[in-house]
Design a protein around this motif. Structure first.
Motif, mmCIF file in Angstrom:
data_model
loop_
_atom_site.group_PDB
_atom_site.id
_atom_site.type_symbol
_atom_site.label_atom_id
_atom_site.label_comp_id
_atom_site.label_asym_id
_atom_site.label_seq_id
_atom_site.Cartn_x
_atom_site.Cartn_y
_atom_site.Cartn_z
ATOM 1 N N LEU A 125 -19.455 -0.068 -25.859
ATOM 2 C CA LEU A 125 -19.357 -1.136 -26.843
ATOM 3 C C LEU A 125 -20.422 -0.929 -27.919
ATOM 4 C CD1 LEU A 125 -17.992 -3.898 -27.499
ATOM 5 C CD2 LEU A 125 -19.873 -4.975 -26.229
ATOM 6 N N ALA A 126 -19.967 -0.722 -29.158
ATOM 7 C CA ALA A 126 -20.896 -0.512 -30.271
ATOM 8 C C ALA A 126 -21.030 -1.784 -31.096
ATOM 9 C CB ALA A 126 -20.413 0.637 -31.166
ATOM 10 N N THR A 127 -22.277 -2.094 -31.451
ATOM 11 C CA THR A 127 -22.578 -3.192 -32.367
ATOM 12 C C THR A 127 -23.558 -2.650 -33.401
ATOM 13 O OG1 THR A 127 -24.325 -3.898 -30.836
ATOM 14 C CG2 THR A 127 -22.218 -5.041 -30.665
ATOM 15 N N VAL A 128 -23.992 -3.517 -34.328
ATOM 16 C CA VAL A 128 -24.926 -3.077 -35.367
ATOM 17 C C VAL A 128 -26.220 -3.860 -35.224
ATOM 18 C CG1 VAL A 128 -25.302 -2.836 -37.857
ATOM 19 C CG2 VAL A 128 -23.030 -2.447 -36.898
ATOM 20 N N ARG A 129 -27.355 -3.146 -35.241
ATOM 21 C CA ARG A 129 -28.668 -3.781 -35.159
ATOM 22 C C ARG A 129 -29.042 -4.422 -36.500
ATOM 23 N NH1 ARG A 129 -30.981 -1.149 -30.521
ATOM 24 N NH2 ARG A 129 -29.975 0.851 -30.171
ATOM 25 N N GLY B 221 -29.429 -2.242 -39.510
ATOM 26 C CA GLY B 221 -28.263 -1.518 -40.019
ATOM 27 C C GLY B 221 -27.907 -0.258 -39.248
ATOM 28 N N THR B 222 -28.614 0.020 -38.150
ATOM 29 C CA THR B 222 -28.258 1.181 -37.331
ATOM 30 C C THR B 222 -27.368 0.726 -36.178
ATOM 31 O OG1 THR B 222 -30.198 0.989 -35.888
ATOM 32 C CG2 THR B 222 -30.459 2.282 -37.910
ATOM 33 N N PRO B 223 -26.556 1.636 -35.662
ATOM 34 C CA PRO B 223 -25.637 1.243 -34.591
ATOM 35 C C PRO B 223 -26.313 1.208 -33.223
ATOM 36 C CG PRO B 223 -25.258 3.533 -35.179
ATOM 37 C CD PRO B 223 -26.328 3.027 -36.112
ATOM 38 N N ALA B 224 -25.819 0.344 -32.352
ATOM 39 C CA ALA B 224 -26.217 0.302 -30.944
ATOM 40 C C ALA B 224 -24.959 0.571 -30.129
ATOM 41 C CB ALA B 224 -26.804 -1.059 -30.590
ATOM 42 N N ASN B 225 -25.124 1.185 -28.963
ATOM 43 C CA ASN B 225 -23.958 1.601 -28.180
ATOM 44 C C ASN B 225 -24.356 1.614 -26.706
ATOM 45 O OD1 ASN B 225 -21.347 2.508 -27.834
ATOM 46 N ND2 ASN B 225 -21.710 4.583 -28.600
ATOM 47 N N ARG B 226 -23.592 0.913 -25.876
ATOM 48 C CA ARG B 226 -23.916 0.874 -24.448
ATOM 49 C C ARG B 226 -22.630 0.712 -23.636
ATOM 50 N NH1 ARG B 226 -23.806 -2.827 -28.044
ATOM 51 N NH2 ARG B 226 -26.019 -3.440 -27.992
ATOM 52 N N THR B 227 -22.759 1.086 -22.352
ATOM 53 C CA THR B 227 -21.632 0.964 -21.434
ATOM 54 C C THR B 227 -21.550 -0.473 -20.918
ATOM 55 O OG1 THR B 227 -21.983 3.256 -20.761
ATOM 56 C CG2 THR B 227 -20.642 1.892 -19.304
ATOM 57 N N VAL B 228 -20.346 -1.015 -20.898
ATOM 58 C CA VAL B 228 -20.116 -2.342 -20.312
ATOM 59 C C VAL B 228 -18.948 -2.233 -19.325
ATOM 60 C CG1 VAL B 228 -21.031 -3.665 -22.283
ATOM 61 C CG2 VAL B 228 -18.604 -3.037 -22.218
ATOM 62 N N VAL B 229 -18.838 -3.225 -18.466
ATOM 63 C CA VAL B 229 -17.768 -3.253 -17.470
ATOM 64 C C VAL B 229 -16.693 -4.232 -17.937
ATOM 65 C CG1 VAL B 229 -17.197 -3.742 -15.062
ATOM 66 C CG2 VAL B 229 -19.435 -2.758 -15.635
ATOM 67 N N PHE B 230 -15.455 -3.773 -17.950
ATOM 68 C CA PHE B 230 -14.334 -4.653 -18.311
ATOM 69 C C PHE B 230 -14.141 -5.697 -17.220
ATOM 70 C CE2 PHE B 230 -9.646 -5.366 -18.004
ATOM 71 C CZ PHE B 230 -9.501 -6.076 -19.183
#
Lengths: 212, 212
Positions: free
Chosen positions: B29-33, B36-45
């Motif tokens: 799941l990517a979001t924006v800090r 203005g830089t991207p963040a990206n981490r694993t999440v569980v559905f």
């Protein structure tokens, strides 16, 4: 060059321990679109750089390499905003690396630029091009990715073009290099899990144990 | 409610066909800090919503649900910029879904808000909380994620707190809901690969075949 970053050995070890899973070499690369929303896609890890001729997984460098089609959206996104975060989950060892940094694209017009190897970008592109299978090379001669699907009635050979030169990369072939400046390593197997944050302050790497 | 989005059946099918791999329920799941830089981490559905009581993988809704700690960085990121893109790769069937949309967080203070189920957010949080294992519930009583690692010499019970209430979620427990408005489905098994782009124009879903 100096020493390897402190997260490089754990990452190389994860690659090795998960090597039986072909998709353990796939990771997710996030960038930011021109409208400020995030983009996220799976890419294939193609080795560390600069590698100075070593085995690609064990090379001397701290940069991660991928290949892409220069017509893909991420090339334009990177030109406007090189910030990226890769998220790499290793299923077998149950660990995650989040690698935040800047992306650099090596394209056909970069012949005179100097790559992280201290060699021309042309040499870097040639080497990664020649490491691709013929099937993977062929995709760079396909119609533009993301464009309206080619109608095979009207253009039956759209996805069956003459094979590109196996030695010299076509203009559509680009190499991406991610240079991380912050890495978050989470090991799910511990109880509690182990989590280490590494960051580069422009001079050297630091690290700190953090709560999972 | 209306009909399911046209990408929902393919996504439910992928979940079903990859069900033997526990990590086929993990996505990035990517979001924006704020910088203005991207963040990206694993999440569980954690299922689709609104579900109106159906099996979570086969529910009626087009939203994807995750759970998180409200002290995690993504909660603050979402409050400032709700744009997100999930990237979900299914190893067994070799297909990728990229789901771009907006994230909504359901937190402890949202008791009176109405969730996509037409129920209070409190009911949604309670249901997803009760679906967690005791070990997963315990993590919400741990020290703040991302903070300096608790010293177990000084605080030996930091990661062994009294178990939280199994029925009522603690304030640290939050539910995330992603409502996609654009979905890019790539099937690597075809030759050439099949790729379909779906987008919602505010009124209804459209779709188009695109080049892989």
């Amino acid at each position: 060059m100096g020493n390897l970053a402190p997260w490089r050995s754990p990452l190389a070890r994860a690659l090795h321990r998960n090597r039986s899973l072909i998709y353990a070499r796939y990771l997710q690369l996030a960038t930011v679109r021109s409208d400020g929303t995030p983009a996220n896609r799976t890419v294939v890890f193609r080795g560390f750089g600069p590698d100075q001729g070593q085995d690609q997984d064990q090379g001397l460098g701290d940069r991660l390499r991928f290949v892409t089609d220069r017509r893909s959206e991420k090339i334009a996104q990177i030109a406007a905003n090189p910030a990226a975060e890769a998220c790499w989950y290793f299923p077998k060892t149950r660990e995650q690396f989040r690698l935040a940094g800047r992306l650099r694209a090596w394209q056909g017009g970069d012949l005179d630029a100097v790559s992280g190897d201290g060699t021309g970008g042309a040499k870097l592109r040639s080497r990664l091009w020649q490491a691709l299978s013929a099937a993977a090379q062929l995709q760079f001669a396909w119609p533009s990715p993301g464009g309206d699907r080619q109608d095979l009635d009207q253009n039956p050979d759209a996805f069956n073009p003459p094979p590109p030169d196996a030695i010299a990369p076509p203009d559509t072939f680009a190499v991406l290099e991610l240079e991380p400046h912050r890495v978050d390593w989470l090991q799910l197997r511990g109880d509690p899990q182990d989590r280490i944050c590494f960051w580069h302050d422009g001079d050297r790497w630091h690290q700190r144990n953090i709560n999972p």
